[in-house]
Design a protein around this motif. Structure first.
Motif, short mmCIF file in Angstrom:
data_model
loop_
_atom_site.label_atom_id
_atom_site.label_comp_id
_atom_site.label_asym_id
_atom_site.label_seq_id
_atom_site.Cartn_x
_atom_site.Cartn_y
_atom_site.Cartn_z
N THR A 86 22.05 35.69 -34.70
CA THR A 86 21.13 36.67 -35.40
C THR A 86 21.80 38.16 -35.66
O THR A 86 22.95 38.35 -35.32
N HIS A 87 21.13 38.76 -36.64
CA HIS A 87 21.62 40.01 -37.18
C HIS A 87 20.53 40.94 -36.75
O HIS A 87 19.71 41.58 -37.51
N LEU A 88 20.22 41.07 -35.39
CA LEU A 88 19.25 41.62 -34.75
C LEU A 88 18.84 42.94 -35.16
O LEU A 88 17.67 43.34 -35.64
N SER A 106 17.99 34.43 -58.09
CA SER A 106 18.77 33.97 -57.06
C SER A 106 19.25 35.16 -55.98
O SER A 106 19.01 36.24 -56.43
N TYR A 107 19.64 34.60 -54.80
CA TYR A 107 19.93 35.56 -54.03
C TYR A 107 21.22 36.42 -54.41
O TYR A 107 21.16 37.62 -54.24
N LEU A 108 22.13 35.86 -55.24
CA LEU A 108 23.35 36.66 -55.67
C LEU A 108 22.97 37.51 -56.86
O LEU A 108 23.37 38.63 -56.80
N GLY A 156 26.98 44.48 -38.88
CA GLY A 156 27.18 43.79 -40.41
C GLY A 156 26.47 44.65 -41.20
O GLY A 156 26.27 44.40 -42.54
N TYR A 157 25.50 45.46 -40.86
CA TYR A 157 24.48 46.30 -41.87
C TYR A 157 25.02 47.83 -41.62
O TYR A 157 24.32 48.69 -41.98
N GLY A 158 26.21 48.07 -40.81
CA GLY A 158 26.67 49.49 -40.92
C GLY A 158 27.82 49.47 -41.88
O GLY A 158 27.82 50.46 -42.64
N VAL A 226 32.99 36.80 -39.97
CA VAL A 226 33.27 36.77 -41.43
C VAL A 226 32.30 36.26 -42.30
O VAL A 226 31.99 34.90 -41.82
N PHE A 227 31.84 36.76 -43.50
CA PHE A 227 31.05 36.02 -44.28
C PHE A 227 32.01 35.61 -45.42
O PHE A 227 32.22 36.36 -46.15
N VAL A 228 32.09 34.32 -45.60
CA VAL A 228 32.92 33.90 -46.66
C VAL A 228 32.18 33.36 -47.64
O VAL A 228 31.45 32.23 -47.52
N LEU A 254 32.44 32.16 -37.87
CA LEU A 254 32.19 32.20 -39.66
C LEU A 254 30.87 31.85 -39.97
O LEU A 254 30.40 31.13 -39.36
N HIS A 255 30.71 32.73 -41.10
CA HIS A 255 29.41 32.20 -42.16
C HIS A 255 30.17 31.56 -43.18
O HIS A 255 30.93 32.29 -43.93
N VAL A 256 30.06 30.25 -43.07
CA VAL A 256 30.73 29.58 -44.49
C VAL A 256 30.03 28.49 -45.03
O VAL A 256 28.93 27.98 -44.45
N ASP A 257 30.40 28.25 -46.25
CA ASP A 257 29.64 27.15 -47.24
C ASP A 257 28.26 27.22 -47.24
O ASP A 257 27.33 26.15 -47.08
N GLN A 258 27.69 28.51 -47.34
CA GLN A 258 26.31 28.68 -47.52
C GLN A 258 25.64 28.54 -48.79
O GLN A 258 24.64 27.81 -48.92
N LEU A 259 26.36 29.24 -49.67
CA LEU A 259 25.56 29.11 -50.92
C LEU A 259 26.01 28.16 -52.01
O LEU A 259 25.65 27.83 -52.97
N TYR A 334 18.05 35.46 -37.68
CA TYR A 334 17.06 36.48 -37.91
C TYR A 334 17.71 37.66 -38.55
O TYR A 334 18.77 38.42 -38.17
N ASN A 335 17.27 37.97 -39.78
CA ASN A 335 17.70 39.08 -40.63
C ASN A 335 16.71 39.33 -41.44
O ASN A 335 15.89 38.50 -41.86
N PRO A 336 16.65 40.52 -42.37
CA PRO A 336 15.71 40.83 -43.23
C PRO A 336 15.93 40.35 -44.81
O PRO A 336 14.76 40.42 -45.42
O1 NIG Z 1 23.48 34.90 -42.51
N1 NIG Z 1 25.06 35.12 -45.18
C1 NIG Z 1 24.99 36.09 -44.75
N2 NIG Z 1 24.47 37.10 -44.08
C2 NIG Z 1 23.00 36.73 -43.70
C3 NIG Z 1 22.00 37.25 -44.75
C4 NIG Z 1 21.96 38.82 -44.74
C5 NIG Z 1 21.26 39.49 -45.77
O2 NIG Z 1 20.72 39.01 -46.74
O3 NIG Z 1 20.72 40.50 -45.24
C6 NIG Z 1 22.95 35.35 -43.31
O4 NIG Z 1 22.23 34.44 -44.04
#
Ligand code: NIG
Ligand code: FE
Length: 430
Positions: A86-88, A106-108, A156-158, A226-228, A254-259, A334-336
């Motif tokens: 989570t990103h609480l 898109s997200y990007l 990760g939001y600081g 780390v978000f890769v 790691l956050h990987v191979d998401q998008l 969990y994140n906004p």
């Molecule tokens: O896990 N992928 C990177 N970080 C979050 C998204 C963070 C955001 O959009 O605020 C995630 O999906």
């Protein structure tokens, strides 16, 4: 074996009788242990005995010897649920971006226009530590009402030295004041913050040379993440951050191979294997090579189906990963932005219905294998003697029925370390 009698009335010593069905994963087997008409006994917060009630050893669990008496009245009992990603702590919300994406942006694209993570960074920095604490505490209470007893919490939001430390200090304050078990993770390498846009190396030096050592010195995090991704960090940059973390005693995640952008699929997963990460998370676009590397290195794959659904991504190919021998955990993320819900039951239901995992596999994914993703599998994640007495009572006849007849408010009680932590918290409205 004779054991010392616990002090009479110790609140962390008790017995739960009349369990309709107890389901728990076990380390030694891929099949869960399922007991009917069961009882659970714990002492000083640790499981002492679990089995069919008819087989309860004589003299165990008596009120006279200090065991608080609890009745399950036929409830389903499972280990406390673990949300291992989570990103609480964050400030503000991004509902407008949710709607923009539903219209096709898109997200990007949103991130490039100054929205996305950067926007939550601005809103998080603008919030006081007290505000971040109060919101996160309310969310944790609502998560306990869902039976979630352990929560991994990322910074990760600081994204500055001071603000990342502040977020981790908020988690430390929550850990010492809330019944939930908090597992803190430093995610300073989430994206490069706007003020370092033309100096990413300077930002990364701050993280590796100043922030990581200070986080370790204060004992503020267990993991470094780390978000890769395109728009975040490359495999090489991530390797440098994770190595610095490892050197300071922070285990890699790691956050990987998401998008599934330009980065070669599998690059992130292979890095997770190379650094022996505790987990590789997301993996919507994991390659066959990446799967093989994760299996060989024994890295847990954490699926985040709420985020996949919100971004209209294909979900992690959980079945393929399991067949390759990779342990799969499921969490909310969990994140906004990508996962504006802390409802782990929803993530579990998506893992069943979209990823086609059986309820028993999903239970393991939010208990024992989620514990593995946090390197806590020797302490939590299953109901076995010697493990922590974190468990949930559910209004369902069995596990299959619980996830099949999906509805609100199925949690009857949540226990952490053998103590009832309440479950009737109404969700906050924002
Ligand atoms: O896990 N992928 C990177 N970080 C979050 C998204 C963070 C955001 O959009 O605020 C995630 O999906
Ligand atoms: Fe995440």
């Amino acid at each position: 074996v004779t054991t010392e009698a616990p002090s009479v009335g110790s609140s962390r010593t008790g017995i739960l009788r009349s369990i309709g069905c107890l389901a728990t994963p076990e380390a030694a087997s891929s099949e869960p242990r399922v007991l009917r008409r069961a009882a659970l006994v714990w002492r000083d917060g640790l499981v002492e005995w679990v089995g069919e009630e008819a087989a309860l050893p004589e003299g165990l669990g008596l009120a006279e010897t200090g065991y608080a008496q609890h009745e399950a009245s036929g409830a389903l009992v499972v280990p406390g649920l673990i949300d291992c990603h989570t990103h609480l702590a964050f400030g503000g919300w991004r509902a407008d971006e949710f709607v923009e994406r539903l219209k096709g942006t898109s997200y990007l694209e949103i991130a490039r226009a100054g929205g996305g993570i950067a926007r939550t960074v601005r809103q998080t920095r603008a919030a006081s530590a007290g505000e971040l604490y109060a919101k996160a505490a309310a969310d944790l209470e609502a998560m306990r009402a869902l039976g979630v007893t352990t929560v991994e919490c990322k910074s990760g939001y600081g994204l500055s030295y001071e603000h990342e430390l502040e977020l981790l200090e908020v988690y430390r304050a929550l850990a010492s004041s809330q019944p939930s078990r908090i597992v803190p993770t430093l995610l300073a390498a989430h994206v490069v913050p706007a003020e370092h846009a033309r100096d990413r190396d300077g930002y990364l030096r701050m993280v590796t040379e100043r922030l990581i050592p200070e986080v370790a010195r204060r004992g503020l995090a267990r993991f470094c993440d780390v978000f890769v991704e395109d728009g975040a960090f490359s495999v090489e940059e991530a390797r440098a951050v994770l190595r610095a973390g490892l050197g300071a005693g922070l285990a890699p995640k790691l956050h990987v191979d998401q998008l599934g952008g330009d980065l070669e699929g599998g690059g992130g997963a292979s890095l997770a294997a190379e650094v022996q990460a505790a987990s590789a998370d997301h993996l919507e676009h994991v390659s066959e090579r990446g799967i093989a590397d994760l299996a060989e290195a024994g890295v847990v794959a954490v699926s985040l189906p709420i985020a996949s659904a919100v971004l209209a991504q294909p979900m992690m190919p959980a079945r393929r990963l399991l067949e390759a021998g990779v342990a799969v955990a499921v969490a909310t993320d969990y994140n906004p932005g990508t996962a504006p819900s802390f409802d782990l039951h929803l993530a579990m239901w998506l893992a069943c219905t979209v990823q086609r995992l059986a309820p028993a596999e999903v239970l393991r994914a939010v208990t024992l294998d989620a514990a593995r993703a946090l390197l806590l599998h020797d302490e939590i994640g299953s109901l076995e003697p010697g493990k922590v007495a974190d468990f949930v009572l559910l209004d369902a006849p069995d596990l299959d029925h619980w996830l099949y007849h999906f509805r609100q408010r199925t949690v009857v009680e949540t226990f952490v370390e053998g103590e009832r932590v309440g479950c009737s918290a109404p969700e906050r409205s924002h």
